[in-house]
Write a protein that holds these residues in place. Structure first.
Motif, PDB file in Angstrom:
ATOM      1  N   ALA A  92       0.696  -1.129  -0.126  1.00  0.00           N
ATOM      2  CA  ALA A  92       0.048  -0.065   0.184  1.00  0.00           C
ATOM      3  C   ALA A  92       0.887   1.213  -0.030  1.00  0.00           C
ATOM      4  O   ALA A  92       0.726   2.259  -0.536  1.00  0.00           O
ATOM      5  N   LEU A  93       1.762   1.196   0.870  1.00  0.00           N
ATOM      6  CA  LEU A  93       2.995   2.260   0.692  1.00  0.00           C
ATOM      7  C   LEU A  93       3.378   2.558  -0.694  1.00  0.00           C
ATOM      8  O   LEU A  93       3.534   3.801  -0.963  1.00  0.00           O
ATOM      9  N   ALA A  94       3.988   1.691  -1.207  1.00  0.00           N
ATOM     10  CA  ALA A  94       4.415   1.737  -2.860  1.00  0.00           C
ATOM     11  C   ALA A  94       3.419   2.306  -3.321  1.00  0.00           C
ATOM     12  O   ALA A  94       3.602   3.140  -4.273  1.00  0.00           O
ATOM     13  N   ASP A  95       2.101   1.821  -3.209  1.00  0.00           N
ATOM     14  CA  ASP A  95       1.110   2.315  -4.203  1.00  0.00           C
ATOM     15  C   ASP A  95       0.863   4.079  -3.990  1.00  0.00           C
ATOM     16  O   ASP A  95       0.831   4.920  -4.949  1.00  0.00           O
ATOM     17  N   TYR A  97       3.067   5.907  -2.511  1.00  0.00           N
ATOM     18  CA  TYR A  97       3.974   6.909  -3.066  1.00  0.00           C
ATOM     19  C   TYR A  97       3.965   6.944  -4.539  1.00  0.00           C
ATOM     20  O   TYR A  97       4.193   8.258  -4.958  1.00  0.00           O
ATOM     21  N   THR A  98       3.523   6.183  -5.222  1.00  0.00           N
ATOM     22  CA  THR A  98       3.572   6.373  -6.640  1.00  0.00           C
ATOM     23  C   THR A  98       2.367   7.408  -6.941  1.00  0.00           C
ATOM     24  O   THR A  98       2.300   8.052  -7.886  1.00  0.00           O
ATOM     25  N   LEU A 198       9.116   1.192 -13.420  1.00  0.00           N
ATOM     26  CA  LEU A 198       9.046   1.640 -12.212  1.00  0.00           C
ATOM     27  C   LEU A 198       8.206   0.571 -11.535  1.00  0.00           C
ATOM     28  O   LEU A 198       8.476  -0.303 -10.401  1.00  0.00           O
ATOM     29  N   ARG A 199       6.878   0.135 -12.135  1.00  0.00           N
ATOM     30  CA  ARG A 199       6.236  -0.919 -11.484  1.00  0.00           C
ATOM     31  C   ARG A 199       6.749  -2.257 -11.396  1.00  0.00           C
ATOM     32  O   ARG A 199       6.805  -2.893 -10.261  1.00  0.00           O
ATOM     33  N   GLN A 200       7.522  -2.712 -12.519  1.00  0.00           N
ATOM     34  CA  GLN A 200       8.075  -3.989 -12.336  1.00  0.00           C
ATOM     35  C   GLN A 200       9.104  -4.114 -11.431  1.00  0.00           C
ATOM     36  O   GLN A 200       9.554  -4.971 -10.775  1.00  0.00           O
ATOM     37  N   SER A 201      10.255  -2.884 -11.326  1.00  0.00           N
ATOM     38  CA  SER A 201      11.020  -2.685 -10.267  1.00  0.00           C
ATOM     39  C   SER A 201      10.368  -3.019  -8.779  1.00  0.00           C
ATOM     40  O   SER A 201      11.001  -3.545  -8.010  1.00  0.00           O
ATOM     41  N   LEU A 202       9.409  -2.504  -8.538  1.00  0.00           N
ATOM     42  CA  LEU A 202       8.931  -2.369  -7.082  1.00  0.00           C
ATOM     43  C   LEU A 202       8.468  -3.791  -7.132  1.00  0.00           C
ATOM     44  O   LEU A 202       8.503  -4.462  -6.035  1.00  0.00           O
ATOM     45  N   GLU A 203       7.903  -4.523  -7.992  1.00  0.00           N
ATOM     46  CA  GLU A 203       7.254  -5.837  -7.952  1.00  0.00           C
ATOM     47  C   GLU A 203       8.470  -6.746  -7.709  1.00  0.00           C
ATOM     48  O   GLU A 203       8.594  -7.355  -6.569  1.00  0.00           O
TER      49      GLU A 203
END
Lengths: 225, 225
Positions: A92-95, A97-98, A198-203
């Motif tokens: 949720a934090l990552a979302d 922040y994005t 960015l999305r891939q990296s977070l994943e």
DNA sequence: TCAATGAATGACTGGCAGTCAGTTGTAACG
DNA sequence: CGTTACAACTGACTGCCAGTCATTCATTGA
């Protein structure tokens, strides 16, 4: 005697007016190309008055930036409040922040730019400590979340919580600022969509942090997305 | 007719003298606090002359920075030349980048600072394209290395080479600049050794990139370190 | 010896951060 | 109500510096 209080209120109001005017100008022009005269005009005050409330252009810049940090912190606290596990909260934090990055691009830019050593050298001691405290609040928040994830057995036990926090934060922020700087440039010259990166990296990062057990569980209960 | 050639030589010599003087001043003061007058004095030329060779302070700054990029590229090419596998080369790359960071701190700082959009807006078209080309050289280098790693079966097939390159580079650079900004601050307020965090992060990332097969091989033939 | 050419100079301009002597508005007091 | 005290506010002014350009200087080729 309400006069003291009224004056106090008016003073904080002034500070806020200046902050709002400064924000507009900084958003539009950046630190370098913004002028105190323009900020003063927008705030409908003389330049001298601004200096009664803020010591320098750089101080003012950081003051605006700090409102951004507060906003980000509030968003963080809200988003993680209703999550069950620490790992879910981390996602949720990552979302969030994005989301912050996309919806408050100018604030993000200021936040990132304010990390320059050159800037901090030109700033008052008080402002620096104020920043430091605000900063710490966010770092502790992330760090504690990761520590909780380890306790709950979802994040690998061999990792150092603060190291993980630094890695996650640094990687994310750095890729975002790369997007901000010129996603189009990357698309046209190298055919890379940095938003996807960015999305891939977070994943990739979140996945690599998790224990095999947690990964297994996740596969059985896939998220809504 | 050697006169033309001599003049040419003298001109490039001048350009270099200016660059050296500028480097000294920028290292010491940073972009903001450096003055063209000081650079001129150090180069034993008048200020006007500097503007015959470089269009603006920002252009000059980037010119110095680009020598740094060239150095880094050379170090990269050298370090990876003698490695057998792509993964080994990638590790060597990480080591060399760390080395560059430690031994050429001021150049690293310039390299990082030059990523600011604000700066690039104040720079001539030519300088921007020159930077872009130099930049691309390094990115392609890293990207191709990763692609080779995938071909060789040591890096996970489900990863996008350029995405991995961006992630690795961004994370590393961002942590380094955090160290540069104030490792002592982190040590004293949060008891974190950022150098260790950097090393751990690189290990973590490289490990997470590798296929199980490659990890297995690595365990059987541990590196010298 | 004398143009002609191009390199180098540095006094000057414009713009801006930051200052401070002076003005204004308001509260408290006699 | 007049007067004093005080804080808030003002904007002309200073100093600094990037960038310019009319002028000077040095070299070359005739």
């Amino acid at each position: 005697m309400g006069i003291q209080e009224r004056k106090e209120r008016e003073k904080t109001q002034r500070r806020d007016d200046i902050l709002n005017a400064a924000q507009e100008v900084f958003f539009e022009k950046g630190l370098q190309n913004a002028t105190m005269d323009e900020i003063a005009e927008k705030a409908e005050l003389s330049k001298g008055t601004i200096y009664l409330y803020y010591r320098s252009k750089e101080d003012l810049y950081l003051a605006v930036m700090m409102r951004g940090m507060e906003l980000l912190y509030t968003m963080f606290a809200q988003a993680t409040g209703k999550q069950r596990s620490a790992v879910e909260a981390l996602r949720a934090l990552a979302d969030v922040y994005t989301q912050f990055f996309h919806e408050h691009r100018s604030l993000f830019r200021m936040l990132h730019f304010s990390q320059t050593p050159q800037l901090h050298k030109q700033v008052s001691e008080e402002m620096r400590t104020a920043c430091s405290i605000q900063n710490m609040k966010i770092w502790n928040f992330v760090q504690e979340l990761i520590a909780r994830g380890i306790e709950e057995g979802d994040i690998r036990r061999d990792l150092n919580p603060i190291a993980v926090a630094v890695l996650l934060w640094s990687a994310t922020t750095s890729i975002m600022s790369r997007i901000d700087y010129g996603a189009e440039y990357w698309k046209s010259t190298m055919n890379v969509d940095l938003d996807t990166v960015l999305r891939q990296s977070l994943e990739f990062l979140l996945d690599a942090l998790m224990t095999p057990h947690a990964r297994e569980q996740l596969r059985q209960q896939p998220s809504i997305s």
